[in-house]
Enzyme design. Structure first.
Site, PDB file in Angstrom:
ATOM      1  N   GLU A  10       0.837  -1.216   0.000  1.00  0.00           N
ATOM      2  CA  GLU A  10       0.000   0.000   0.000  1.00  0.00           C
ATOM      3  C   GLU A  10       0.866   1.257   0.000  1.00  0.00           C
ATOM      4  OE1 GLU A  10      -2.851   1.346  -0.205  1.00  0.00           O
ATOM      5  OE2 GLU A  10      -4.431  -0.109   0.214  1.00  0.00           O
ATOM      6  N   ARG A  93      -7.518   0.895  13.170  1.00  0.00           N
ATOM      7  CA  ARG A  93      -6.142   1.188  12.788  1.00  0.00           C
ATOM      8  C   ARG A  93      -6.134   2.257  11.704  1.00  0.00           C
ATOM      9  NH1 ARG A  93      -5.088  -0.393   7.599  1.00  0.00           N
ATOM     10  NH2 ARG A  93      -5.917  -2.378   6.852  1.00  0.00           N
ATOM     11  N   ASN A  95      -5.191   3.840   8.125  1.00  0.00           N
ATOM     12  CA  ASN A  95      -5.109   3.324   6.764  1.00  0.00           C
ATOM     13  C   ASN A  95      -4.331   4.344   5.918  1.00  0.00           C
ATOM     14  OD1 ASN A  95      -5.759   1.146   4.998  1.00  0.00           O
ATOM     15  ND2 ASN A  95      -7.351   2.391   4.069  1.00  0.00           N
ATOM     16  N   GLU A 113     -11.502  -6.096  10.386  1.00  0.00           N
ATOM     17  CA  GLU A 113     -12.522  -7.147  10.334  1.00  0.00           C
ATOM     18  C   GLU A 113     -12.472  -7.964  11.622  1.00  0.00           C
ATOM     19  OE1 GLU A 113     -11.788  -9.447   6.854  1.00  0.00           O
ATOM     20  OE2 GLU A 113     -12.882  -8.078   5.548  1.00  0.00           O
ATOM     21  N   ASN A 146      -9.668   6.121   2.810  1.00  0.00           N
ATOM     22  CA  ASN A 146      -8.717   5.610   1.825  1.00  0.00           C
ATOM     23  C   ASN A 146      -8.214   6.734   0.934  1.00  0.00           C
ATOM     24  OD1 ASN A 146      -7.190   3.418   0.867  1.00  0.00           O
ATOM     25  ND2 ASN A 146      -8.958   2.081   1.006  1.00  0.00           N
ATOM     26  N   ASP A 196      -9.650   2.059  -3.800  1.00  0.00           N
ATOM     27  CA  ASP A 196      -8.639   1.955  -2.746  1.00  0.00           C
ATOM     28  C   ASP A 196      -7.775   3.215  -2.796  1.00  0.00           C
ATOM     29  OD1 ASP A 196      -6.753   1.065  -0.866  1.00  0.00           O
ATOM     30  OD2 ASP A 196      -6.912  -1.009  -1.514  1.00  0.00           O
TER      31      ASP A 196
END
Length: 291
Positions: A10, A93, A95, A113, A146, A196
């Protein structure tokens, strides 16, 4: 171009001063740096999932890991916490994140999740870390904060909340760093799956990585229309940035976490980093966190 596979690659950032691509592997809790000259990947392990990395003006990086902002000194591998957020949300958390035109670091959170495909909704937020280390909350009740970037005239902030399957445009005050007045810019089509990471090019068009759809798409913010699609040989495409000596190359991260064995067998390049050339458009240099 990077064969070393990432569980959840990422936040690619081109670092001109090192002639290198910096990125994170969220689920492996690593910040990585790849040199196209030596083809070597160096990495620094950290003690939590690291959602984003950005360049610091004085060297090293600012990172968002777990639910805290921190500095990473690359040479010593020392991580120094700046500030913690959301200590009441142990399942959250950080991102994606990026530095704005005035050197402020924007980064957002999400709920992890609790079971495959199951996460608490609207638990995330978007924060701005100022150069004096103060923090403000810009957005609340976000699902998965995101992709983010700013228009070339610095009057618009673009942001993705992945589970809204959409890119939104906000008015942006470059002097204060405040965002306001969200408008829907683009809603992804079914085959584009979920948005994303995102970056802007030198023509002011947005490039959005589509996770689970194996592509990046180019969107015109003026018209709200998709104008280009580039397909890649892995389905879990996570983010993109421009780089190289004149910012004419696009680097694209991917992930292999979340793929079953049958899919992994069909996608031997899942988790690798790709370079797209010949797009006919360049990117712009990354901003530095101003402290």
């Amino acid at each position: 171009v990077v064969k070393e596979k990432n569980r959840m690659g990422e936040c690619p950032v081109w670092e001109e001063r090192e002639n290198a691509l910096v990125y994170v592997d969220i689920n492996s809790q690593k910040v990585c740096r790849w040199s196209p000259l030596t083809n070597e990947v160096q990495s620094v392990s950290v003690d939590a999932r690291v959602g984003s990395v950005a360049l610091r003006q004085c060297g090293g990086y600012v990172i968002a890991l777990g639910t805290r902002f921190a500095f990473l000194d690359w040479d010593t591998q020392v991580v120094t916490t700046i500030l913690k957020v959301e200590q009441d949300k142990p399942n959250n958390r950080f991102n994606d994140g990026k530095v704005d035109p005035k050197g402020r670091f924007f980064a957002g959170t999400m709920a992890e999740e609790t079971a495959p495909g199951v996460r608490a909704r609207r638990q995330g937020a978007l924060y701005t870390l100022f150069p004096d280390h103060s923090v403000i909350k810009q957005l609340d009740q976000v699902d998965i904060s995101n992709g983010l970037d700013w228009s070339l005239d610095h009057r618009t902030f673009f942001h993705i909340d992945s589970l809204a399957y959409a890119v939104h445009a906000f008015s942006y005050d470059v002097h204060t760093g405040q965002i306001a007045c969200p408008k829907l810019l683009y809603h992804l089509e079914k085959e584009e799956q979920m948005p994303d990471g995102m970056c802007i090019d030198a023509e002011g068009k947005l490039w959005v990585a589509c996770i689970d759809a194996g592509r990046v798409i180019r969107i015109d913010p003026e018209t709200g229309k998709r104008i280009q699609t580039v397909r890649l040989p892995a389905s879990r495409i996570t983010s993109c940035c421009f780089g190289g000596k004149d910012y004419s190359e696009m680097y694209v991260t991917s992930a292999y976490d979340g793929l079953d064995e049958a899919t992994l067998a069909k996608e031997p390049q899942a988790g690798e980093i790709f370079k797209i050339t010949g797009l006919g458009v360049k990117g712009i240099p990354q901003n530095f966190y101003a402290a």
